[in-house]
Design an enzyme around this catalytic site. Structure first.
Site, PDB file in Angstrom:
ATOM      1  N   ARG A   1      54.831  40.472  35.060  1.00 51.28           N
ATOM      2  CA  ARG A   1      53.144  39.656  35.795  1.00 51.28           C
ATOM      3  C   ARG A   1      53.515  40.748  36.461  1.00 51.28           C
ATOM      4  O   ARG A   1      53.833  41.537  37.141  1.00 51.28           O
ATOM      5  CB  ARG A   1      52.782  38.310  35.569  1.00 51.28           C
ATOM      6  CG  ARG A   1      53.746  37.553  35.564  1.00 51.28           C
ATOM      7  CD  ARG A   1      52.319  37.057  35.052  1.00 51.28           C
ATOM      8  NE  ARG A   1      52.433  35.811  34.248  1.00 51.28           N
ATOM      9  CZ  ARG A   1      51.906  35.785  32.756  1.00 51.28           C
ATOM     10  NH1 ARG A   1      52.646  36.849  32.358  1.00 51.28           N
ATOM     11  NH2 ARG A   1      52.333  34.380  32.444  1.00 51.28           N
TER      12      ARG A   1
ATOM     13  N   GLU B   1      44.196  42.333  36.169  1.00 52.59           N
ATOM     14  CA  GLU B   1      43.671  42.850  34.539  1.00 52.59           C
ATOM     15  C   GLU B   1      42.468  42.094  34.270  1.00 52.59           C
ATOM     16  O   GLU B   1      42.057  40.791  35.276  1.00 52.59           O
ATOM     17  CB  GLU B   1      44.378  42.324  33.912  1.00 52.59           C
ATOM     18  CG  GLU B   1      45.238  40.849  33.864  1.00 52.59           C
ATOM     19  CD  GLU B   1      46.462  40.711  32.287  1.00 52.59           C
ATOM     20  OE1 GLU B   1      46.336  39.917  32.193  1.00 52.59           O
ATOM     21  OE2 GLU B   1      47.415  41.868  32.820  1.00 52.59           O
TER      22      GLU B   1
ATOM     23  N   HIS C   1      47.249  43.323  27.713  1.00 53.08           N
ATOM     24  CA  HIS C   1      48.707  41.750  28.102  1.00 53.08           C
ATOM     25  C   HIS C   1      48.896  41.194  26.652  1.00 53.08           C
ATOM     26  O   HIS C   1      48.390  39.725  26.025  1.00 53.08           O
ATOM     27  CB  HIS C   1      47.511  41.447  28.845  1.00 53.08           C
ATOM     28  CG  HIS C   1      48.636  40.218  29.616  1.00 53.08           C
ATOM     29  ND1 HIS C   1      48.095  39.179  30.503  1.00 53.08           N
ATOM     30  CD2 HIS C   1      49.297  39.619  29.264  1.00 53.08           C
ATOM     31  CE1 HIS C   1      49.131  38.297  31.190  1.00 53.08           C
ATOM     32  NE2 HIS C   1      50.203  37.897  29.778  1.00 53.08           N
TER      33      HIS C   1
END
Length: 312
Positions: A231, A260, A278
């Protein structure tokens, strides 16, 4: 009998979306934030919410959905779902453990290789005709020292893959695992100091926020590489940018970011990085597995009253 109303707070792959629509009343608002989506659909009697670990669901948001019965995380992560608040309200929380472990582990090794061998720099250099100047020696993974922060399902798979490259594996967890041959650490700074590649495979959340800070990056050193597939909150972004700009570490491979998808311009300008959106957990096999587990949780909850893959 009316179909249960399911609110998706995240964009869903088409197979998942179509499968939910075939069985339930899907409320989908991909262009809205969570509060706006809940405001739009709260009157529809939402009984299930589909979210993920990054978006989550807060206690206040749960209160706005009085008929909510189940919250499904699309993926393994569920750190931003207030599970305690859900439990107090009798709401079930599920996730998809193991669905994308192999894909994420593969991605981590890909980032390590790309940074060590300089793929993202060498490819454009060759295309520019800079053949001779690009043919400098590059480090490789073989014989390197891998430090893993976290050794859950994904971390263990990364370790096995790294061992196949004859890397020396060490890991940081609260307690050592007697069944594993790798060296155990309890101090992240010491692990960084003893690593060529520091790979983050730990959960997100308050307990790990900014675990990797300026002190840890300094310990990793000018030949060290940071890889984050956990993360974005685990890394202090400002400290990382400063280390990259100063050459205090050799480079970073990042699939996750603190804010993000809005990335700092200074991070984007760092050439000693490999950045991916991601996507580490996304592969056809992983998405299919996550979809099956999501549908299984919804069906079991609504038809049997007990969902599999519930968060303990």
């Amino acid at each position: 009998m009316s179909r249960a109303s399911v609110l998706a707070l995240i964009p869903l792959p088409r197979p998942a979306r179509e499968a939910i629509e075939a069985r339930y009343e899907l409320c989908l608002a991909p262009d809205l934030n969570s509060d706006e989506a809940i405001g739009r659909f709260r009157e529809s009697g939402v009984r299930a919410v589909v979210t993920n670990g990054s978006v989550g669901l807060t206690a206040a948001q749960m209160e706005r959905l009085p008929k909510l019965e189940i919250i499904c995380a699309f993926g393994a992560g569920h750190e931003n779902i207030d599970s305690a608040a859900a439990g107090a309200r009798g709401i079930v929380v599920t996730h998809a453990p193991g669905a994308n472990d192999a894909t994420v582990a593969d991605h981590a090794l890909g980032l390590m290789l790309a940074l060590a061998r300089g793929f993202t720099l060498l490819d454009p250099a060759v295309r520019r005709g800079e053949w001779n100047s690009a043919r400098t020696e590059r480090p490789t993974l073989n014989g390197g020292r891998l430090g893993l922060v976290g050794l859950g399902r994904i971390g263990a798979k990364i370790a096995v893959r790294a061992a196949a490259f004859d890397m020396h594996v060490s890991y940081l967890t609260r307690h050592p695992r007697a069944d594993l041959p790798w060296q155990h650490y309890t101090d992240v700074e010491q692990l960084a100091r003893d690593s060529d590649f520091l790979v983050l495979a730990c959960p997100g959340g308050a307990a790990t926020r900014h675990l990797v800070d300026a002190r840890v990056l300094a310990a990793l050193g000018p030949k060290g590489v940071l890889v984050n597939i956990s993360r974005g909150s685990v890394v202090d972004t400002a400290a990382l940018i400063a280390a990259l700009e100063a050459g205090s570490i050799a480079g970073a491979g990042l699939d996750v970011f603190e804010a993000e998808p809005d990335l700092p311009a200074a991070l984007l300008a760092c050439r000693n990085t490999v950045l991916t959106p991601h996507i580490a957990g996304r592969s056809p096999a992983a998405i299919a597995a996550q979809t099956d587990m999501l549908l299984g949780s919804l069906a079991a909850h609504f038809e049997e009253g007990k969902a599999p893959f519930a968060v303990a």
